[in-house]
Write a protein that holds these residues in place. Structure first.
Motif, PDB file in Angstrom:
ATOM      1  N   TYR A 271       0.872  -1.175   0.000  1.00 46.84           N
ATOM      2  CA  TYR A 271       0.000   0.000   0.000  1.00 46.84           C
ATOM      3  C   TYR A 271       0.910   1.227   0.000  1.00 46.84           C
ATOM      4  CZ  TYR A 271      -3.810  -3.145   1.330  1.00 46.84           C
ATOM      5  OH  TYR A 271      -4.730  -4.154   1.355  1.00 46.84           O
ATOM      6  N   ASP A 293      -7.603   1.078  -4.334  1.00 43.95           N
ATOM      7  CA  ASP A 293      -7.703   0.230  -3.141  1.00 43.95           C
ATOM      8  C   ASP A 293      -6.377   0.118  -2.395  1.00 43.95           C
ATOM      9  OD1 ASP A 293     -10.356  -0.249  -3.663  1.00 43.95           O
ATOM     10  OD2 ASP A 293     -10.034  -2.217  -4.559  1.00 43.95           O
ATOM     11  N   HIS A 294      -5.265   0.465  -3.044  1.00 47.61           N
ATOM     12  CA  HIS A 294      -3.956   0.331  -2.400  1.00 47.61           C
ATOM     13  C   HIS A 294      -3.266   1.676  -2.195  1.00 47.61           C
ATOM     14  CE1 HIS A 294      -2.922  -4.065  -2.031  1.00 47.61           C
ATOM     15  NE2 HIS A 294      -4.148  -4.077  -2.538  1.00 47.61           N
ATOM     16  N   ILE A 296      -3.328   4.994   0.433  1.00 49.78           N
ATOM     17  CA  ILE A 296      -3.762   5.438   1.765  1.00 49.78           C
ATOM     18  C   ILE A 296      -3.194   6.830   2.006  1.00 49.78           C
ATOM     19  CG2 ILE A 296      -3.447   4.968   4.245  1.00 49.78           C
ATOM     20  CD1 ILE A 296      -3.481   1.984   3.559  1.00 49.78           C
ATOM     21  N   LYS A 325     -12.093   5.985  -0.465  1.00 45.30           N
ATOM     22  CA  LYS A 325     -11.178   4.877  -0.203  1.00 45.30           C
ATOM     23  C   LYS A 325      -9.847   5.394   0.342  1.00 45.30           C
ATOM     24  CE  LYS A 325     -12.880   1.617  -3.722  1.00 45.30           C
ATOM     25  NZ  LYS A 325     -12.529   0.923  -4.993  1.00 45.30           N
ATOM     26  N   ASN A 330      -9.773   2.480   2.989  1.00 48.84           N
ATOM     27  CA  ASN A 330      -8.684   1.509   2.825  1.00 48.84           C
ATOM     28  C   ASN A 330      -7.952   1.257   4.135  1.00 48.84           C
ATOM     29  OD1 ASN A 330      -9.249   1.318   0.090  1.00 48.84           O
ATOM     30  ND2 ASN A 330      -7.665   2.766  -0.526  1.00 48.84           N
ATOM     31  N   LYS A 333      -9.914  -0.699   6.757  1.00 53.08           N
ATOM     32  CA  LYS A 333      -9.918  -2.137   6.470  1.00 53.08           C
ATOM     33  C   LYS A 333      -8.563  -2.765   6.775  1.00 53.08           C
ATOM     34  CE  LYS A 333     -10.813  -5.420   2.704  1.00 53.08           C
ATOM     35  NZ  LYS A 333     -11.212  -5.548   1.263  1.00 53.08           N
TER      36      LYS A 333
END
Length: 339
Positions: A271, A293-294, A296, A325, A330, A333
């Motif tokens: 990430y 999604d990866h 942050i 996200k 992200n 999670k």
């Protein structure tokens, strides 16, 4: 929109004092490493007021910047760097305990990453487990290399195995690079020692170093051994995402002995965060190359203090789905912050 940033730093006055005492009697190489880390911190910080505070001062900045939560790790001068295992174990434990006590005062605003005594990898794995299970820490941060070794060395495998077992990530962070590398690549009689030190560190050098570090973890077969391990890399991936296709073309599985292409491991296990480098082209490239999604969010407080953190993400020309996200979904999670 909730915003969580995850490369944010603190420093303990008590631990720093003990590091100074250890440094006074350390061998020349250890003394140089300790001093370099502390001096580098001073170059970025006019005082220790911001970095030593995990309370009202920091919350004031977060409110001004529109940040709901910081995930905090130790900054420069980390006791992780100590080669004396006994001292490293004691001071990493003290640093983690101190950070945990401050987080408990504002648990909705702060979470933590552990410091680990890597001089004793088994003890480091034990400390990671204690930090996660006792203090509720969300992972650990490893800075730089250790005694000339990258963390792909088999002796450090227990640390990563424990992270996978606990289902927490390891944040790979830059630190001072070896003097011989700095002298070869970044030194010149045509400019000042300060320019050399900056060129070799935050200006360029240590970013390349930690990017290489993550590639080495992949090439070591780490993710074949530990298929559920997750790594975080700051500063938009420390240059690595820009060369994924090139590495796939030149370092094929037939050469590496890996089961998959390098980019497959990177996109599935790593990430990336901005670390306060709020650049629209880099954000757009990160999403295109990694997938939202990866990615942050992170601000690198207090080495970078930018009260426009929220504004950058809110106004960036990306989809609202990707914005949410990156802002919080992200990391919630990945770190279990939504549990």
């Amino acid at each position: 929109m909730k915003i969580i940033t995850i490369e944010e730093h603190y420093q303990s006055a008590n631990v720093s004092k003990k590091m100074d005492e250890i440094n006074a009697t350390a061998n020349p190489e250890q003394k140089q490493t300790n001093k370099a880390g502390l001096e580098m911190a001073k170059n970025f910080l006019s005082s220790t007021d911001d970095i030593e505070d995990v309370g009202e001062r920091r919350i004031k900045f977060m409110d001004e910047a529109g940040i709901d939560m910081q995930v905090i790790a130790y900054g420069n001068g980390n006791p992780q760097t100590l080669t004396d295992a006994k001292a490293a174990i004691a001071l990493c434990r003290e640093a983690n305990d101190e950070l945990a006590s401050m987080i408990r005062k504002n648990p909705t605003r702060f979470a933590g990453f552990a410091s680990l005594p890597v001089a004793d990898p088994m003890a480091a794995a034990t400390e990671l487990e204690r930090a996660v299970k006792v203090h509720g820490f969300k992972g650990a941060m490893l800075a730089g290399t250790f005694e000339g070794k990258f963390f792909d060395d088999p002796q450090f495998l227990p640390i990563f195995a424990k992270a996978e077992e606990l289902n927490v990530p390891i944040y790979m962070h830059p630190s001072i690079i070896a003097k011989e590398i700095s002298d070869y690549y970044f030194n010149s009689t045509e400019w000042s020692p300060m320019l050399t030190a900056t060129f070799a560190s935050a200006g360029y050098g240590w970013h390349m170093d930690v990017g290489i570090h993550v590639i080495r973890l992949i090439l070591s077969g780490m993710f074949d051994k530990l298929p559920n391990l997750k790594i975080i890399s700051g500063h938009w991936g420390e240059f690595v995402p820009y060369f994924l296709e090139r590495m796939d073309e030149t370092m094929l599985p037939s050469m590496t002995g890996l089961k998959r292409n390098i980019s497959d491991y990177y996109r599935n296990h790593v990430y990336i965060t901005p670390s306060g480098l709020f650049s629209v082209p880099q954000l757009q490239f990160a999403i295109a190359e990694m997938g939202a999604d990866h990615v942050i969010y992170s601000g690198d407080y207090p080495y970078l203090i930018d009260t426009k953190s929220r504004e950058f993400l809110e106004t960036a020309p990306i989809s609202d789905e990707d914005r949410e996200k990156i802002a919080h979904l992200n990391v919630e999670k990945l770190l279990g912050l939504d549990e």
